[in-house]
Design a protein around this motif. Structure first.
Motif, PDB file in Angstrom:
ATOM      1  N   TRP A  68       0.824  -1.209   0.000  1.00 22.87           N
ATOM      2  CA  TRP A  68       0.000   0.000   0.000  1.00 22.87           C
ATOM      3  C   TRP A  68       0.860   1.262   0.000  1.00 22.87           C
ATOM      4  N   CYS A  69       1.948   1.249   0.740  1.00 24.24           N
ATOM      5  CA  CYS A  69       2.878   2.398   0.727  1.00 24.24           C
ATOM      6  C   CYS A  69       3.525   2.553  -0.645  1.00 24.24           C
ATOM      7  N   PHE A  70       3.926   1.433  -1.235  1.00 24.02           N
ATOM      8  CA  PHE A  70       4.511   1.468  -2.575  1.00 24.02           C
ATOM      9  C   PHE A  70       3.485   1.988  -3.580  1.00 24.02           C
ATOM     10  N   TRP A  71       2.239   1.527  -3.435  1.00 24.97           N
ATOM     11  CA  TRP A  71       1.168   2.017  -4.310  1.00 24.97           C
ATOM     12  C   TRP A  71       0.987   3.524  -4.144  1.00 24.97           C
ATOM     13  N   ALA A  72       1.064   4.026  -2.913  1.00 26.03           N
ATOM     14  CA  ALA A  72       0.912   5.464  -2.679  1.00 26.03           C
ATOM     15  C   ALA A  72       1.973   6.245  -3.444  1.00 26.03           C
ATOM     16  N   GLY A  73       3.183   5.729  -3.479  1.00 24.44           N
ATOM     17  CA  GLY A  73       4.242   6.372  -4.261  1.00 24.44           C
ATOM     18  C   GLY A  73       3.942   6.362  -5.745  1.00 24.44           C
ATOM     19  N   THR A  74       3.449   5.227  -6.250  1.00 21.48           N
ATOM     20  CA  THR A  74       3.124   5.170  -7.684  1.00 21.48           C
ATOM     21  C   THR A  74       1.902   6.033  -7.994  1.00 21.48           C
ATOM     22  N   ALA A  75       0.961   6.118  -7.040  1.00 24.11           N
ATOM     23  CA  ALA A  75      -0.209   6.979  -7.246  1.00 24.11           C
ATOM     24  C   ALA A  75       0.211   8.447  -7.299  1.00 24.11           C
ATOM     25  N   PHE A  76       1.136   8.842  -6.420  1.00 27.93           N
ATOM     26  CA  PHE A  76       1.655  10.209  -6.482  1.00 27.93           C
ATOM     27  C   PHE A  76       2.319  10.460  -7.835  1.00 27.93           C
ATOM     28  N   ALA A  77       3.163   9.513  -8.264  1.00 27.56           N
ATOM     29  CA  ALA A  77       3.853   9.664  -9.552  1.00 27.56           C
ATOM     30  C   ALA A  77       2.852   9.775 -10.694  1.00 27.56           C
ATOM     31  N   PHE A  78       1.821   8.933 -10.667  1.00 30.86           N
ATOM     32  CA  PHE A  78       0.796   8.960 -11.710  1.00 30.86           C
ATOM     33  C   PHE A  78       0.072  10.304 -11.722  1.00 30.86           C
ATOM     34  N   GLY A  79      -0.350  10.754 -10.546  1.00 27.67           N
ATOM     35  CA  GLY A  79      -1.034  12.044 -10.467  1.00 27.67           C
ATOM     36  C   GLY A  79      -0.156  13.194 -10.934  1.00 27.67           C
ATOM     37  N   VAL A 127       2.366  12.977 -13.024  1.00 29.24           N
ATOM     38  CA  VAL A 127       2.531  12.851 -14.473  1.00 29.24           C
ATOM     39  C   VAL A 127       1.297  13.357 -15.207  1.00 29.24           C
ATOM     40  N   VAL A 128       0.120  13.041 -14.710  1.00 27.17           N
ATOM     41  CA  VAL A 128      -1.108  13.544 -15.346  1.00 27.17           C
ATOM     42  C   VAL A 128      -1.117  15.074 -15.312  1.00 27.17           C
ATOM     43  N   TRP A 129      -0.742  15.646 -14.174  1.00 30.79           N
ATOM     44  CA  TRP A 129      -0.659  17.106 -14.073  1.00 30.79           C
ATOM     45  C   TRP A 129       0.377  17.664 -15.046  1.00 30.79           C
ATOM     46  N   ILE A 163       1.437  16.314 -17.822  1.00 29.37           N
ATOM     47  CA  ILE A 163       0.922  16.180 -19.194  1.00 29.37           C
ATOM     48  C   ILE A 163       0.018  17.366 -19.508  1.00 29.37           C
ATOM     49  N   GLY A 164      -0.884  17.678 -18.592  1.00 24.73           N
ATOM     50  CA  GLY A 164      -1.776  18.825 -18.788  1.00 24.73           C
ATOM     51  C   GLY A 164      -1.009  20.125 -18.935  1.00 24.73           C
ATOM     52  N   GLN A 165       0.006  20.322 -18.094  1.00 24.30           N
ATOM     53  CA  GLN A 165       0.811  21.540 -18.182  1.00 24.30           C
ATOM     54  C   GLN A 165       1.570  21.598 -19.500  1.00 24.30           C
ATOM     55  N   SER A 166       2.117  20.473 -19.898  1.00 25.69           N
ATOM     56  CA  SER A 166       2.893  20.421 -21.134  1.00 25.69           C
ATOM     57  C   SER A 166       2.025  20.725 -22.347  1.00 25.69           C
ATOM     58  N   VAL A 167       0.862  20.108 -22.399  1.00 29.89           N
ATOM     59  CA  VAL A 167      -0.012  20.261 -23.570  1.00 29.89           C
ATOM     60  C   VAL A 167      -0.761  21.588 -23.557  1.00 29.89           C
ATOM     61  N   PHE A 168      -1.356  21.949 -22.422  1.00 31.77           N
ATOM     62  CA  PHE A 168      -2.243  23.109 -22.393  1.00 31.77           C
ATOM     63  C   PHE A 168      -1.565  24.431 -22.038  1.00 31.77           C
ATOM     64  N   VAL A 169      -0.480  24.394 -21.284  1.00 29.81           N
ATOM     65  CA  VAL A 169       0.165  25.632 -20.851  1.00 29.81           C
ATOM     66  C   VAL A 169       1.439  25.902 -21.641  1.00 29.81           C
ATOM     67  N   LEU A 170       2.332  24.924 -21.704  1.00 32.39           N
ATOM     68  CA  LEU A 170       3.623  25.122 -22.364  1.00 32.39           C
ATOM     69  C   LEU A 170       3.570  24.864 -23.863  1.00 32.39           C
ATOM     70  N   ALA A 171       2.578  24.124 -24.307  1.00 26.97           N
ATOM     71  CA  ALA A 171       2.408  23.775 -25.729  1.00 26.97           C
ATOM     72  C   ALA A 171       3.652  23.105 -26.302  1.00 26.97           C
ATOM     73  N   THR A 172       4.206  22.172 -25.520  1.00 26.05           N
ATOM     74  CA  THR A 172       5.367  21.411 -25.978  1.00 26.05           C
ATOM     75  C   THR A 172       5.208  19.941 -25.598  1.00 26.05           C
TER      76      THR A 172
END
Length: 191
Positions: free
Chosen positions: A101-112, A114-116, A118-127
């Motif tokens: 569960w602790c390991f999952w929490a780390g991967t969940a943080f990483a996933f979240g 990364v999703v953020w 991706i949004g910044q890269s595509v919608f804000v930085l346009a790169t």
């Protein structure tokens, strides 16, 4: 029927090692690019291919240092964990449910994160940063695979049926990112 909670997750372990090495290499490459840009602010990163596909804009942005230091440092430290866990499992280690569960929490943080990003890269930085995309490509399936495993070790019976869906969920996630990037950035016409 075997008890899925006690079976060694060999496929997951192999994936964790592969993903960890690939993710670490991407983080290392981005860190080296950042050092290069710090030494010479007028330099062009080796991963800058066009205005759309580049690392420099991402590395030098506020989004590239969310916690006060360059994001790739998170990858340099964070990607060691999947390698260590994967190698330990392959060596015969069995971890307690709380550990998973602790390991999952780390991967969940990483996933979240990364999703953020991706949004910044595509919608804000346009790169689209090539090394960032490598990180995205290994973080997404790692999160799905670890989530399925955590559900299994938690005794959720139907969770063992989810394993074969991880590749499809990963592919669909990649497709969503590609479609959003296409609609927002029209990256196909710039290849």
């Amino acid at each position: 029927m075997p008890d899925t909670r006690s079976a060694r997750p060999t496929v997951l372990a192999v994936w964790l090692v592969i993903a960890g090495v690939v993710g670490w290499w991407a983080a290392f490459s981005l860190t080296m690019e950042r050092f290069h840009l710090l030494a010479d602010p007028d330099a062009i990163a080796s991963c800058d291919f066009s205005l759309l596909v580049q690392c420099t804009a991402n590395l030098q942005s506020a989004q590239g240092s969310v916690f006060g230091f360059p994001n790739p440092i998170l990858g340099l430290t964070g990607w060691v964990a999947p390698v260590v866990v994967g190698v330990a499992v392959l060596a015969g280690a069995r971890f307690a449910r709380w550990f998973w569960w602790c390991f999952w929490a780390g991967t969940a943080f990483a996933f979240g994160f990364v999703v953020w990003l991706i949004g910044q890269s595509v919608f804000v930085l346009a790169t689209l940063c090539p090394w960032c995309m490598v990180t995205w490509a290994v973080t997404i399936p790692t999160f799905y695979a670890v989530t399925v495993h955590v559900l299994r070790v938690s005794g959720i019976r139907w969770a063992r049926r989810l394993g074969p869906w991880v590749p499809l969920a990963t592919f669909l996630s990649y497709a969503v990112v590609a479609v959003i990037a296409q609609l927002r950035l029209d990256w196909l016409s710039q290849l």
